[in-house]
Structure formats: C-alpha cells, structure tokens
Design a protein around this motif. Structure first.
Motif, PDB file in Angstrom:
ATOM      1  N   PRO A 130      26.391  62.600  41.140  1.00  0.00           N
ATOM      2  CA  PRO A 130      26.756  61.207  41.418  1.00  0.00           C
ATOM      3  C   PRO A 130      27.472  60.557  40.234  1.00  0.00           C
ATOM      4  O   PRO A 130      27.151  60.825  39.077  1.00  0.00           O
ATOM      5  N   CYS A 131      28.420  59.705  40.570  1.00  0.00           N
ATOM      6  CA  CYS A 131      29.215  59.005  39.548  1.00  0.00           C
ATOM      7  C   CYS A 131      29.213  57.506  39.864  1.00  0.00           C
ATOM      8  O   CYS A 131      29.638  57.087  40.938  1.00  0.00           O
ATOM      9  N   TYR A 132      28.711  56.713  38.918  1.00  0.00           N
ATOM     10  CA  TYR A 132      28.649  55.262  39.081  1.00  0.00           C
ATOM     11  C   TYR A 132      29.668  54.596  38.169  1.00  0.00           C
ATOM     12  O   TYR A 132      29.804  54.971  36.992  1.00  0.00           O
ATOM     13  N   LEU A 133      30.372  53.617  38.702  1.00  0.00           N
ATOM     14  CA  LEU A 133      31.377  52.880  37.937  1.00  0.00           C
ATOM     15  C   LEU A 133      30.978  51.415  37.871  1.00  0.00           C
ATOM     16  O   LEU A 133      30.710  50.788  38.896  1.00  0.00           O
ATOM     17  N   TYR A 134      30.922  50.874  36.647  1.00  0.00           N
ATOM     18  CA  TYR A 134      30.592  49.452  36.466  1.00  0.00           C
ATOM     19  C   TYR A 134      31.863  48.726  36.043  1.00  0.00           C
ATOM     20  O   TYR A 134      32.315  48.840  34.905  1.00  0.00           O
ATOM     21  N   VAL A 135      32.463  47.977  36.961  1.00  0.00           N
ATOM     22  CA  VAL A 135      33.778  47.345  36.751  1.00  0.00           C
ATOM     23  C   VAL A 135      33.624  45.969  36.104  1.00  0.00           C
ATOM     24  O   VAL A 135      33.068  45.043  36.694  1.00  0.00           O
ATOM     25  N   GLN A 136      34.140  45.861  34.875  1.00  0.00           N
ATOM     26  CA  GLN A 136      34.184  44.573  34.163  1.00  0.00           C
ATOM     27  C   GLN A 136      35.571  43.937  34.258  1.00  0.00           C
ATOM     28  O   GLN A 136      35.693  42.722  34.265  1.00  0.00           O
ATOM     29  N   ASP A 137      36.600  44.793  34.294  1.00  0.00           N
ATOM     30  CA  ASP A 137      37.993  44.319  34.343  1.00  0.00           C
ATOM     31  C   ASP A 137      38.712  44.975  35.515  1.00  0.00           C
ATOM     32  O   ASP A 137      38.658  46.203  35.657  1.00  0.00           O
ATOM     33  N   LEU A 138      39.390  44.167  36.321  1.00  0.00           N
ATOM     34  CA  LEU A 138      40.149  44.705  37.456  1.00  0.00           C
ATOM     35  C   LEU A 138      41.515  45.197  36.996  1.00  0.00           C
ATOM     36  O   LEU A 138      42.246  44.487  36.301  1.00  0.00           O
ATOM     37  N   TRP A 139      41.824  46.416  37.403  1.00  0.00           N
ATOM     38  CA  TRP A 139      43.164  46.972  37.192  1.00  0.00           C
ATOM     39  C   TRP A 139      43.795  47.244  38.552  1.00  0.00           C
ATOM     40  O   TRP A 139      43.071  47.507  39.510  1.00  0.00           O
ATOM     41  N   PRO A 140      45.107  47.161  38.753  1.00  0.00           N
ATOM     42  CA  PRO A 140      46.133  46.878  37.738  1.00  0.00           C
ATOM     43  C   PRO A 140      46.328  45.395  37.418  1.00  0.00           C
ATOM     44  O   PRO A 140      47.180  45.044  36.602  1.00  0.00           O
ATOM     45  N   GLU A 141      45.559  44.509  38.059  1.00  0.00           N
ATOM     46  CA  GLU A 141      45.742  43.068  37.846  1.00  0.00           C
ATOM     47  C   GLU A 141      45.676  42.700  36.363  1.00  0.00           C
ATOM     48  O   GLU A 141      46.463  41.878  35.874  1.00  0.00           O
ATOM     49  N   ASN A 142      44.712  43.296  35.649  1.00  0.00           N
ATOM     50  CA  ASN A 142      44.535  42.976  34.237  1.00  0.00           C
ATOM     51  C   ASN A 142      45.773  43.344  33.423  1.00  0.00           C
ATOM     52  O   ASN A 142      46.185  42.602  32.527  1.00  0.00           O
ATOM     53  N   VAL A 143      46.369  44.486  33.736  1.00  0.00           N
ATOM     54  CA  VAL A 143      47.572  44.923  33.021  1.00  0.00           C
ATOM     55  C   VAL A 143      48.719  43.944  33.247  1.00  0.00           C
ATOM     56  O   VAL A 143      49.420  43.549  32.308  1.00  0.00           O
ATOM     57  N   GLU A 144      48.902  43.529  34.494  1.00  0.00           N
ATOM     58  CA  GLU A 144      49.997  42.610  34.819  1.00  0.00           C
ATOM     59  C   GLU A 144      49.855  41.282  34.085  1.00  0.00           C
ATOM     60  O   GLU A 144      50.827  40.750  33.534  1.00  0.00           O
ATOM     61  N   ILE A 145      48.630  40.748  34.053  1.00  0.00           N
ATOM     62  CA  ILE A 145      48.426  39.413  33.489  1.00  0.00           C
ATOM     63  C   ILE A 145      48.400  39.434  31.962  1.00  0.00           C
ATOM     64  O   ILE A 145      49.031  38.602  31.310  1.00  0.00           O
ATOM     65  N   ILE A 146      47.699  40.403  31.384  1.00  0.00           N
ATOM     66  CA  ILE A 146      47.572  40.442  29.928  1.00  0.00           C
ATOM     67  C   ILE A 146      48.887  40.843  29.257  1.00  0.00           C
ATOM     68  O   ILE A 146      49.284  40.274  28.246  1.00  0.00           O
TER      69      ILE A 146
END
Length: 405
Positions: A130-146
């Motif tokens: 099993p693989c769990y992902l804890y998302v703090q930052d949304l991509w690709p939205e974060n790349v576009e805005i930052i």
C-alpha cells in the motif's frame, strides 16, 4: 512483529516540517519507521552545517532511521530549484533498485515538489505494498501560480505526472477539504480521497504572558509572524498596512517577524525604504520549540496568503500552530483559512491584498480590551481541540494501516 512504514519526504529533520512529529508519533505507537529524504538545505538553499554529499548520509532520530539520498541544494534562483527537485527524483529512481528495505507500506509527505512522490510510488509498485500520499500542495496549480509558468506543454506534462502519482497510490489524504474536490476532478474516485487535517506538535500550547529578550517589554501592540519568509506568504502587504496604521492609529504596533526565507532580504529592504524600521523587528529563525514562548510575548499572530484560487483552498500549517497556542489571529486570506477563523471566532480576517481592511482590522484588534483578545485566543484553542486533535487523527490513520496490510 512491528509493522514497517517507509516515509518519503524530501524535507525532514533538522528541517522543520510536521512530518518529523508524525514519524515520532508512529515510533511511540509501536511502528518501525525508515525515512528516505534529502540533504537538509531548506529554506536558505545551502546544505546545513555538518551535512553534505559525503557527510551524515545515514542518521537516527527519535528511534527511526534516516537515509539521505543525494540532491542539489535549492540555491536562490529558479534553475537551482528545478535541479533540486529533479535531483531528488533521479537519486530516488536509483535508490529503489538497490535498496534492500522491506517495508509494509509507504507514506509520502508531499509538500512541493510533487515530484518527490515518484520514488515512493515506484518502491510501492516494486514490492506491491500500500502507498499513501499526504497532499499539502496541489500540482500543477502550485507550479503555475508560484512560478507564473504558462507553457501549456510543460503544464500538461506535469499534469500527467500528477495523474500517474494519484493513480499509483492506495489512498490520498489532503490538508484541506477543497483539495478533495480538485483531486476528484482529475478522475480520481472520491472514495479514494480523504480530508486529514494537519495537527500541531504537542509543544504548541497556550502559555502565560512571557518576557523574551527578542521583544521589548513596552506598551506597543505586538503581532508575530513565524515561519518561512517567502512570496506565497503575502508579507509584502505588511509594510503598506504599517504605513496606514502609523498615520491612523493612536496605538503603536510592532510586527515581530521570526524566520528566514528567500524573500527576507527584499522584505527588510522594503521596510527600510519606507522608513518603518521602528515598526518591524526581525528575529532570526528559532527552534520550533521556542515559537510558543515567542507567541506568548505577542498580542496576536499574523497569517497571510497571496490572492489566488489555489491559496483560497489551502490551510497553511501555521494556522494550526497559532490556534494551538491560543493566540488571536490577524489574517489576510480567503477561502478555507478565512472560513476557519470566522467559524471559530478566533480573530479578524481581511481579503487577500486589501491593505486598508487589514490595517483597520489590526487597529480594531489593538483597541480591544485584553480580556476580549484573550476570549478570541481561547476560542482558537477550543476549535483546535475539536477539529485538529492529534490523537483522533492518528487513530484514523492507524485504522487504514490495519485495513490494508
């Protein structure tokens, strides 16, 4: 036999991120924990003293093993930052071929960059665990805005990588409810995504009023900001608000800025150019354990985010830290952050970028009686105990570990 969690996080101790505490809690709960991370260099962009490509690549911390794979430091420009992101992925690609670690599940702590999740997904696929992902930052939205990137081919390629990561994970946890819908829109089933808010470390707690050497003891109204001093924090609004406060308020205000970051030198220059040095007190980065003491020497805490649809969906980790310390919030934010502050009645929130409204809120809070401000702080802690309780949140994660083994 102990169950073994392999944690993938590009940032880890001695860098100050919440994953340090999560892993410590798992050790206390009887898990074996191994952390795959990089060489510490955040936020200033250079390796910490004592660390390097040939120094302290393996380390123990609070009962867990830390393995540091090679990466290029962040530096202070976009090219170095891209190399930093890519180097972790390349190192992680080769690491998964040669490692003999046998974990029961993978937990990926994803703050930007999302690329850091790839080694975890690859390792989980290899071992069929099993693989769990804890998302703090949304991509690709974060790349576009930052970054301001508009190249559709690059954004599309990043989007395909993100979709690959999401599809390769057993379950996805998010730090805000708004993230759930955004991830679902990318074709991920809702029953695979869950809101799992951040909690603050146990040392974040309300303290009696403190005298600290960094902050003068006088009748000035003190506001603290503690954390990374970057562009996303929207700190450039504070000198503009301070200028208004100086001309309008009978009560003096001081902003105590604690921390380091890529925007700090520019921020100091802005304050100097506007001749506002008497209203700003810059304090070097402090150990996280000292932050509650510093907060208790202040009357309110500032939290700001730049104006964007992405940040409206974001709940920054410092909100939980502030609320856990029972300090009134002064915020320049929208969306999730504004909702929580208003719902908890723990402070005053202005629209992002609205200098006049922020200045008015600071003046309003500074003119309140001490008892009224204490009431707002108590509301913050009560809301934290109900919605961000560490024990309850960790029990929920334990249940998923038990289900998927």
């Amino acid at each position: 036999m102990k169950k073994h969690i392999l944690v993938i996080s590009q940032y880890f101790y001695p860098e100050q991120f919440r994953i340090n505490d999560i892993c410590t809690e798992w050790i206390d709960r009887g898990y074996e924990v191994t952390v795959i991370t990089g060489i510490p260099n955040y936020p200033l962009g250079k390796y910490y003293d004592g660390y390097g490509l040939f120094k302290k690549r393996k380390e123990s911390f609070n009962g867990m093993d830390i393995i540091r794979i090679p990466l290029i430091p962040r530096g202070n420009n976009s090219i170095m930052l891209i190399l930093n992101y890519l180097s972790f992925v390349v190192s992680g690609f080769f690491w998964k071929f040669f490692t003999n670690i046998k974990a029961d599940y993978v937990f990926i702590f994803e703050v930007s960059p999302m690329t850091q999740a790839l080694p975890g997904v690859w390792y989980a696929k290899k071992l069929k665990i099993p693989c769990y992902l804890y998302v703090q930052d949304l991509w690709p939205e974060n790349v576009e805005i930052i970054t301001g990137m508009t190249n559709k081919k690059i954004i599309s390629a990043i989007g395909k990588m993100v979709d690959y990561i999401y599809k390769g994970c057993t379950r996805i946890f998010t730090t805000s409810e708004s993230f759930v819908e955004s991830i679902h829109k990318r074709g991920i089933p809702l029953d695979k995504i869950e809101y799992w808010p951040q909690f603050a470390e146990d040392f974040y707690m309300p303290l009696d009023e403190q005298n600290v050497p960094e902050i003068p003891k006088d009748d000035i109204f003190n506001i603290i900001f503690a954390g990374n001093i970057g562009m996303a924090q929207g700190l450039d609004i504070l000198p503009k608000a301070a200028n208004i406060i100086r001309n309008k308020s009978t009560k003096k205000v001081r902003f105590n800025i604690v921390g380091d970051g890529r925007f700090k030198s520019e921020f100091i220059n802005i304050v100097d150019e506007m001749n506002l040095n008497d209203m700003f007190n810059f304090i070097p980065k402090q150990p996280a354990t000292r932050i509650p003491e510093l907060m208790a020497a202040n009357d309110a805490a500032y939290l700001g985010l730049t104006d964007s649809p992405l940040f409206a969906m974001t709940i920054p980790a410092k909100l939980q830290s502030y609320m856990a310390c029972g300090i009134p919030n002064i915020a320049s934010a929208a969306g999730e952050t504004a909702r929580i502050i208003n719902e908890s009645n723990s402070g005053l929130c202005s629209r992002p970028g609205d200098v006049e409204e922020l200045a008015e809120n600071i003046i309003k809070l500074s003119n309140k009686l001490k008892e009224e401000r204490e009431y707002l702080g108590q509301n913050a802690r009560k809301y934290y105990d109900i919605h961000f309780n560490k024990s309850d949140l960790l029990k929920r994660m334990d249940n998923y570990f038990k289900k998927t083994v």
